[in-house]
Design a protein around this motif. Structure first.
Motif, PDB file in Angstrom:
ATOM      1  N   PHE A   1     -40.258   8.499  49.186  1.00  0.00           N
ATOM      2  CA  PHE A   1     -40.298   7.202  49.868  1.00  0.00           C
ATOM      3  C   PHE A   1     -40.345   6.001  48.917  1.00  0.00           C
ATOM      4  O   PHE A   1     -39.981   4.888  49.316  1.00  0.00           O
ATOM      5  N   VAL A   2     -40.831   6.181  47.705  1.00  0.00           N
ATOM      6  CA  VAL A   2     -40.896   5.051  46.775  1.00  0.00           C
ATOM      7  C   VAL A   2     -39.482   4.540  46.488  1.00  0.00           C
ATOM      8  O   VAL A   2     -38.568   5.326  46.211  1.00  0.00           O
ATOM      9  N   ASP A   3     -39.323   3.217  46.583  1.00  0.00           N
ATOM     10  CA  ASP A   3     -38.061   2.512  46.314  1.00  0.00           C
ATOM     11  C   ASP A   3     -37.016   2.692  47.417  1.00  0.00           C
ATOM     12  O   ASP A   3     -35.845   2.311  47.224  1.00  0.00           O
ATOM     13  N   LEU A   4     -37.391   3.271  48.545  1.00  0.00           N
ATOM     14  CA  LEU A   4     -36.448   3.375  49.669  1.00  0.00           C
ATOM     15  C   LEU A   4     -36.574   2.149  50.564  1.00  0.00           C
ATOM     16  O   LEU A   4     -37.668   1.629  50.788  1.00  0.00           O
ATOM     17  N   LYS A   5     -35.439   1.694  51.112  1.00  0.00           N
ATOM     18  CA  LYS A   5     -35.395   0.578  52.043  1.00  0.00           C
ATOM     19  C   LYS A   5     -34.869   1.086  53.379  1.00  0.00           C
ATOM     20  O   LYS A   5     -33.857   1.792  53.419  1.00  0.00           O
ATOM     21  N   PHE A   6     -35.555   0.702  54.438  1.00  0.00           N
ATOM     22  CA  PHE A   6     -35.165   1.170  55.770  1.00  0.00           C
ATOM     23  C   PHE A   6     -34.711   0.033  56.685  1.00  0.00           C
ATOM     24  O   PHE A   6     -34.509   0.238  57.876  1.00  0.00           O
TER      25      PHE A   6
ATOM     26  N   GLY B   1     -28.132  15.021  56.539  1.00  0.00           N
ATOM     27  CA  GLY B   1     -27.730  13.643  56.303  1.00  0.00           C
ATOM     28  C   GLY B   1     -28.650  12.594  56.889  1.00  0.00           C
ATOM     29  O   GLY B   1     -28.206  11.770  57.704  1.00  0.00           O
ATOM     30  N   VAL B   2     -29.917  12.594  56.509  1.00  0.00           N
ATOM     31  CA  VAL B   2     -30.850  11.597  57.042  1.00  0.00           C
ATOM     32  C   VAL B   2     -30.392  10.198  56.640  1.00  0.00           C
ATOM     33  O   VAL B   2     -29.812   9.989  55.573  1.00  0.00           O
ATOM     34  N   LYS B   3     -30.648   9.255  57.503  1.00  0.00           N
ATOM     35  CA  LYS B   3     -30.201   7.874  57.281  1.00  0.00           C
ATOM     36  C   LYS B   3     -31.353   7.021  56.774  1.00  0.00           C
ATOM     37  O   LYS B   3     -32.526   7.354  56.953  1.00  0.00           O
ATOM     38  N   ASP B   4     -31.005   5.899  56.189  1.00  0.00           N
ATOM     39  CA  ASP B   4     -32.009   4.961  55.691  1.00  0.00           C
ATOM     40  C   ASP B   4     -32.317   3.921  56.756  1.00  0.00           C
ATOM     41  O   ASP B   4     -32.089   2.712  56.584  1.00  0.00           O
ATOM     42  N   ASP B   5     -32.810   4.410  57.899  1.00  0.00           N
ATOM     43  CA  ASP B   5     -33.231   3.511  58.972  1.00  0.00           C
ATOM     44  C   ASP B   5     -34.561   4.012  59.527  1.00  0.00           C
ATOM     45  O   ASP B   5     -35.194   4.888  58.948  1.00  0.00           O
ATOM     46  N   GLN B   6     -34.971   3.470  60.649  1.00  0.00           N
ATOM     47  CA  GLN B   6     -36.261   3.843  61.209  1.00  0.00           C
ATOM     48  C   GLN B   6     -36.302   5.322  61.607  1.00  0.00           C
ATOM     49  O   GLN B   6     -37.329   5.987  61.465  1.00  0.00           O
TER      50      GLN B   6
ATOM     51  N   LEU C   1     -41.549  -2.861  62.613  1.00  0.00           N
ATOM     52  CA  LEU C   1     -40.622  -2.305  61.654  1.00  0.00           C
ATOM     53  C   LEU C   1     -41.362  -1.900  60.380  1.00  0.00           C
ATOM     54  O   LEU C   1     -42.299  -2.561  59.956  1.00  0.00           O
ATOM     55  N   THR C   2     -40.905  -0.790  59.785  1.00  0.00           N
ATOM     56  CA  THR C   2     -41.369  -0.402  58.453  1.00  0.00           C
ATOM     57  C   THR C   2     -40.140  -0.428  57.567  1.00  0.00           C
ATOM     58  O   THR C   2     -39.254   0.425  57.681  1.00  0.00           O
ATOM     59  N   CYS C   3     -40.084  -1.395  56.708  1.00  0.00           N
ATOM     60  CA  CYS C   3     -38.841  -1.656  55.989  1.00  0.00           C
ATOM     61  C   CYS C   3     -38.778  -1.036  54.603  1.00  0.00           C
ATOM     62  O   CYS C   3     -37.707  -0.939  54.023  1.00  0.00           O
ATOM     63  N   THR C   4     -39.908  -0.669  54.033  1.00  0.00           N
ATOM     64  CA  THR C   4     -39.894  -0.056  52.702  1.00  0.00           C
ATOM     65  C   THR C   4     -40.722   1.235  52.715  1.00  0.00           C
ATOM     66  O   THR C   4     -41.638   1.395  53.519  1.00  0.00           O
ATOM     67  N   GLY C   5     -40.388   2.088  51.775  1.00  0.00           N
ATOM     68  CA  GLY C   5     -41.147   3.322  51.670  1.00  0.00           C
ATOM     69  C   GLY C   5     -42.584   3.078  51.245  1.00  0.00           C
ATOM     70  O   GLY C   5     -43.505   3.774  51.688  1.00  0.00           O
ATOM     71  N   GLU C   6     -42.779   2.083  50.382  1.00  0.00           N
ATOM     72  CA  GLU C   6     -44.132   1.763  49.952  1.00  0.00           C
ATOM     73  C   GLU C   6     -45.004   1.338  51.120  1.00  0.00           C
ATOM     74  O   GLU C   6     -46.209   1.655  51.172  1.00  0.00           O
TER      75      GLU C   6
END
Length: 635
Positions: A556-561, A386-391, A586-591
């Motif tokens: 990682f494409v289209d992911l938001k963190f 269950g990985v999260k969409d954060d840092q 911070l790295t906020c997007t996968g791109e």
């Protein structure tokens, strides 16, 4: 495979003291399928090898003569080749069977007065010293591989005395099978579909007109008395070639009488080694004692000289000259090209069928690999569940994807055994003309690809949904495809490394070192854009790099963190201060993250890595095939 209209000669090497055959057989049929014997004549046979000595800096090569000026005739019947260890009898038999490397070989072998045909090895069976049966198959299935006719297989099983164990597995190191004697009889039957299993039955074969040639070491008298002709070798030279029944009288006439009740085979070896009663008495009467080595050498020289002065030698010489004059073909074929009696697809059908059958009947290969992949999938899924969409999700995703690609590479190490374990079986069947190298290679590739595909799909299904990667059907399919391609490429590289190796441990060392270097340049342990130019090119040789890059683009494409408010603030910082998001911590997007890694995350960037894996796979497979194709194993 069925062989008709061919010359049938049986050759067996090292039968052993108990009369059980231990090496080589050649047979043939006329058009009415009746066995006909052929006369094998050999003329001026010389064979030498190059021995290397000294250190790497001062490496010296010196020739060593294995066989020296051998001339003789093997007629229909039971022809035995005797001699002490190192006398050259195995090399001599290999030359008669056209299975010796032509380099260093001179002379001529004729079959009924004509040169051996280019595909003589395909017209002959060949019982090698080691067992060459497949342990996961039954006795009947092993014999059926060399003869498709069920009636012939049943007849052969009855002749070999294997009726009770016909449907029992031969056995491997992991599973118990038939006894050693039954395994040896299966081995003989596999190579000569109409041959009998024991030496006593070989005599009956000879009585039906077959020419049987065998090398043997110290047979007991009950075996020796079956021989029709006897050839004695010492240090590659001939000291007797003639009727076996006349051998004792010949040695008695030259001063080496055999004591009553002494085994003739033991007596001949004693004479050659200088241990017989006659040679012992000579030593006792001689005042000047010689060194054991020089004494044996003098005896060998005397035996060779006596034979060259004998009527057996002169009569054989005269007959050989007559054979050469009447030789049907004046030009001896320069090459030994193997031709086949069956088509490519016919061979592929049978070899592929046997390969898959062997795979299914080897749980340590099939079931164990599936079980290991299920276990590792559950372990990886539990660790990164269950990985999260954060840092933290960025790091966890990278760790999971790196482990997945690395696992796919190292799990293919088992492919090193594909060519190593069955090397003797492959070499034996190939030089016997059972199938082409391409057939065997393609069968192995197809069977292993099937197993890699199944395990990769199972592994992908487990880890993808447990980890909670991108919830998209397209993304899952690309993930599974990438994981499978990494397995294919790593397997191909493993085959390329191990194809010419004879020891699994050595192949594993080379593969482990190679995978470790590839892992360093995969893109996780070191930032690839920061590598110095003179080392940067190594990344193009890394299988994990292409697999990991494709998985990262896919994930990682289209992911938001980051949350929306943080995204707005970060965007403002970029516009006003021209700072990157990573500068703000911070790295906020996968791109964003892919830009930092120097990965092109376009659609072409994804498929570019797939194409690179496919190209590497074909390159490695070509290397593996060439190694297998040109490997020289002539015993």
């Amino acid at each position: 495979m069925e062989r008709v209209n061919h010359v049938n000669i049986a050759m067996i090497e090292d039968v052993g003291t108990n009369g059980i055959a231990r090496s080589k057989v050649v047979l043939a049929m006329d058009q009415n399928k009746q066995p006909i014997g052929s006369t094998v004549s050999f003329h001026n046979i010389h064979y030498k090898v190059q021995l290397k000595s000294g250190s790497l800096c001062k490496r010296k090569t010196s020739p060593r003569e294995i066989l020296v000026d051998l001339n003789g005739i093997m007629r229909p019947g039971l022809n035995a080749i005797l001699g002490p260890t190192g006398s050259g009898k195995s090399s001599f038999l290999d030359i008669l069977a056209a299975r010796k490397d032509p380099s260093g070989l001179s002379g001529e072998v004729l079959i009924d007065g004509a040169p051996q045909p280019p595909n003589f090895k395909c017209l002959s069976g060949y019982v090698v010293q080691d067992d060459v049966v497949m342990g996961t198959l039954t006795v009947r299935e092993n014999l059926r591989f060399s003869s498709e006719k069920e009636a012939r297989v049943n007849h052969l099983i009855q002749e070999l005395g294997l009726t009770k164990v016909a449907d029992c597995k031969v056995g491997t190191q992991m599973t118990r099978g038939i006894s050693g004697g039954e395994r040896k009889r299966t081995n003989i039957g596999l190579d000569a579909s109409t041959a009998n299993s024991v030496l006593l039955l070989l005599k009956r074969m000879a009585g039906h007109g077959r020419t049987i040639i065998m090398s043997i070491h110290q047979p007991r008298y009950s075996i020796y008395r079956l021989f029709d002709t006897l050839t004695l070798l010492v240090s590659g030279k001939m000291v007797y070639h003639g009727p076996a029944s006349n051998a004792l009288d010949y040695f008695a006439n030259i001063g080496f009488p055999c004591e009553p009740h002494n085994n003739p085979a033991d007596f001949f070896l004693d004479v050659i080694n200088g241990d017989s009663t006659a040679t012992t008495m000579t030593k006792m009467l001689d005042v000047d004692f010689e060194e054991p080595g020089s004494s044996r050498q003098s005896i060998e020289e005397r035996l060779v000289e006596e034979f060259r002065n004998s009527s057996y030698f002169s009569d054989t010489r005269a007959e050989l000259e007559h054979i050469v004059q009447d030789k049907e073909c004046t030009l001896c074929p320069k090459s030994r090209t193997i031709t086949y009696n069956s088509s490519f697809f016919h061979q592929l059908h049978w070899v592929l069928k046997r390969t898959f059958q062997n795979l299914m009947l080897s749980p340590q290969i099939s079931v164990a690999q599936v079980g290991v992949h299920i276990f590792l999938g559950l372990v990886v899924g539990a660790i990164f569940f269950g990985v999260k969409d954060d840092q933290s999700g960025i790091q966890n995703r990278m760790g999971a994807l790196f482990f997945i690609t690395t696992n796919q590479c190292f799990s293919t190490v088992s492919a090193a055994e594909l060519f190593i374990i069955e090397r003797k079986l492959f070499v034996h069947e190939y030089i016997s003309g059972y199938y082409r190298v391409s057939v065997y290679f393609l069968s192995k590739i197809l069977s292993d690809i099937t197993l890699r595909t199944i395990t990769s799909i199972i592994f992908s299904c487990i880890v993808y949904f447990l980890i909670g990667l991108k919830s998209s059907a397209a993304a899952f399919l690309v993930f599974t495809l990438t994981v499978t391609l990494v397995a294919y490429t790593a397997t191909a590289m493993t085959m390329a490394i191990s194809a010419d190796k004879s020891v699994v441990a050595l192949a594993n060392i080379f593969m482990t070192i190679t995978f470790v270097f590839m892992m360093i340049f995969s893109g996780l342990l070191v930032n690839l854009p920061s590598i110095m130019d003179w080392l940067a090119w190594l990344k193009y040789l890394s299988i994990p790099r292409y697999g990991l890059a494709a998985l990262k683009i896919n994930e990682f494409v289209d992911l938001k963190f980051c949350e929306e408010s943080v995204m707005r603030n970060t965007t403002f910082m970029i516009t006003e201060t021209n700072c990157s998001m990573s500068t703000a911590g911070l790295t906020c997007t996968g791109e964003q993250y892919l830009d930092y890694l120097g990965i092109e995350y376009t659609t072409w960037g994804l498929w570019e890595n797939h194409v690179a894996l496919i190209i590497m796979t074909f390159i490695f497979l070509i290397i593996a095939y060439l190694k297998l194709r040109y490997i020289k194993k002539f015993t």
